[in-house]
Design a protein around this motif. Structure first.
Motif, short mmCIF file in Angstrom:
data_model
loop_
_atom_site.label_atom_id
_atom_site.label_comp_id
_atom_site.label_asym_id
_atom_site.label_seq_id
_atom_site.Cartn_x
_atom_site.Cartn_y
_atom_site.Cartn_z
N ASP A 128 0.83 -1.19 0.00
CA ASP A 128 0.00 0.00 0.00
C ASP A 128 0.87 1.25 0.00
OD1 ASP A 128 -2.91 1.03 0.49
OD2 ASP A 128 -1.68 2.16 1.90
N GLU A 129 0.86 1.99 -1.13
CA GLU A 129 1.79 3.11 -1.29
C GLU A 129 1.52 4.25 -0.31
OE1 GLU A 129 -1.06 3.43 -4.91
OE2 GLU A 129 -0.12 1.88 -3.71
N ALA A 130 0.25 4.53 -0.01
CA ALA A 130 -0.06 5.61 0.93
C ALA A 130 0.51 5.29 2.31
CB ALA A 130 -1.57 5.82 1.01
N SER A 131 0.43 4.02 2.70
CA SER A 131 0.97 3.61 3.99
C SER A 131 2.50 3.70 4.01
CB SER A 131 0.54 2.17 4.31
OG SER A 131 -0.86 2.10 4.40
N ALA A 180 13.76 5.48 2.26
CA ALA A 180 13.55 4.24 1.50
C ALA A 180 12.06 3.97 1.30
CB ALA A 180 14.21 3.07 2.22
N LEU A 181 11.27 4.18 2.36
CA LEU A 181 9.83 3.98 2.25
C LEU A 181 9.19 5.00 1.32
CD1 LEU A 181 9.07 3.20 6.00
CD2 LEU A 181 8.52 1.69 4.07
N LEU A 182 9.65 6.23 1.39
CA LEU A 182 9.12 7.27 0.51
C LEU A 182 9.45 6.96 -0.95
CD1 LEU A 182 9.96 10.42 2.65
CD2 LEU A 182 7.67 9.66 1.99
N LYS A 183 10.64 6.44 -1.20
CA LYS A 183 11.02 6.07 -2.57
C LYS A 183 10.12 4.96 -3.11
CE LYS A 183 15.90 7.39 -2.84
NZ LYS A 183 17.27 6.89 -3.11
N LYS A 184 9.82 3.98 -2.26
CA LYS A 184 8.94 2.89 -2.68
C LYS A 184 7.55 3.42 -3.02
CE LYS A 184 11.16 -0.88 -0.10
NZ LYS A 184 11.00 -1.88 0.99
N ALA A 185 7.08 4.35 -2.19
CA ALA A 185 5.76 4.95 -2.44
C ALA A 185 5.78 5.75 -3.74
CB ALA A 185 5.36 5.84 -1.27
N ALA A 186 6.86 6.51 -3.95
CA ALA A 186 6.98 7.33 -5.16
C ALA A 186 7.03 6.46 -6.41
CB ALA A 186 8.24 8.20 -5.07
N GLU A 187 7.74 5.35 -6.32
CA GLU A 187 7.82 4.43 -7.46
C GLU A 187 6.48 3.83 -7.81
OE1 GLU A 187 10.80 1.65 -6.31
OE2 GLU A 187 12.46 3.01 -6.72
N LYS A 188 5.59 3.76 -6.82
CA LYS A 188 4.24 3.24 -7.06
C LYS A 188 3.28 4.34 -7.51
CE LYS A 188 4.08 -0.91 -4.19
NZ LYS A 188 3.29 -1.72 -5.12
N GLY A 189 3.82 5.56 -7.64
CA GLY A 189 3.01 6.65 -8.17
C GLY A 189 2.43 7.60 -7.14
N ASP A 190 2.85 7.52 -5.88
CA ASP A 190 2.33 8.40 -4.85
C ASP A 190 2.93 9.81 -5.02
OD1 ASP A 190 0.99 8.02 -1.78
OD2 ASP A 190 2.28 9.76 -2.09
N LYS A 191 2.10 10.76 -5.43
CA LYS A 191 2.57 12.11 -5.73
C LYS A 191 3.09 12.84 -4.48
CE LYS A 191 1.24 16.45 -7.93
NZ LYS A 191 1.75 17.28 -6.82
N GLU A 192 2.40 12.64 -3.35
CA GLU A 192 2.82 13.31 -2.12
C GLU A 192 4.22 12.83 -1.70
OE1 GLU A 192 -0.12 13.80 1.09
OE2 GLU A 192 -1.57 12.94 -0.30
#
Length: 216
Positions: free
Chosen positions: A55-58, A81-93
């Motif tokens: 879950d990218e938001a998480s 590292a977690l923010l990068k994973k979220a960004a790679e999944k398309g999380d704009k924030e």
């Protein structure tokens, strides 16, 4: 940590199908409620489960927690590292946060196939010996955690390198910062494994393993 999160973790790990999507939605709701009530212990526990299931938001929220030291011990590298994973999944924030930190949203890619890390291989890495016996003999239960009767199972992910050494240990699902730290230390101190193989060649491979803390 409340029994709700422990029970839900077991359910999601063992039966992740269409019906489990409702459990994930319920968990997201409970995480949001825990955050609003400033119940960070339950919030972090729930976020770790959601991160485990991609879950990218998480990933972004937990990444921010690590950057700020909210509910977890402050850890810049884990947060990024977690923010990068979220960004790679398309999380704009997540991308916006990384931009403010002046950090590239893209993770470093391996420069060659020799450096690739496989999720699954034909011959998975194997611990050289009785892993349960080794873990039991070398685990050092944090005294404060023992006094507080904190116990549970820490799920860790790491890389077994081509020479059998261990690297990049991270907690996928934590229990408590004291137990999480000991699980990382324990895995990092393991002797060399028999590395994984793909097409007859030794390769780097991810491995996920639980470390159980149980008081007698």
């Amino acid at each position: 940590m409340k029994r709700f999160f422990i029970t839900l973790t077991i359910c999601l790990v063992s039966v992740f199908n269409v019906s489990a999507q409702d459990d994930l939605r319920s968990l997201r709701y409970n995480v949001a409620k825990a955050i609003s009530e400033d119940n960070m212990e339950d919030a972090v526990a729930g976020l770790n489960i959601l991160v485990y299931f991609g879950d990218e938001a998480s990933m972004r929220i937990l990444g921010e927690f690590y950057l700020e030291g909210t509910g977890v011990e402050k850890d810049y590298n884990t947060g990024v590292a977690l923010l990068k994973k979220a960004a790679e999944k398309g999380d704009k924030e997540a991308k916006d946060i990384l931009k403010k930190l002046n950090v590239s949203a893209k993770s470093e890619e391996p420069t060659s196939k020799e450096e690739m890390v496989f999720d699954r291989v034909e011959q998975m890495p194997v611990f050289n010996g009785n892993i349960n016996q080794w873990l039991a003999s070398n685990l050092k239960y944090p005294p404060t955690a023992a006094e507080s009767m904190i116990q549970g199972r820490v799920l860790c992910k790491f890389i077994v390198e081509k020479d059998g050494s261990i690297s990049n240990v991270e907690v996928v699902k934590g229990v408590d910062s004291m137990l999480d730290k000991e699980a990382i230390r324990l895995i990092n101190s393991m002797p060399k494994w028999v590395p994984g193989k793909q097409n007859g060649k030794t390769v780097r491979c991810y491995f996920t393993m639980p470390v159980t803390f149980r008081l007698q």
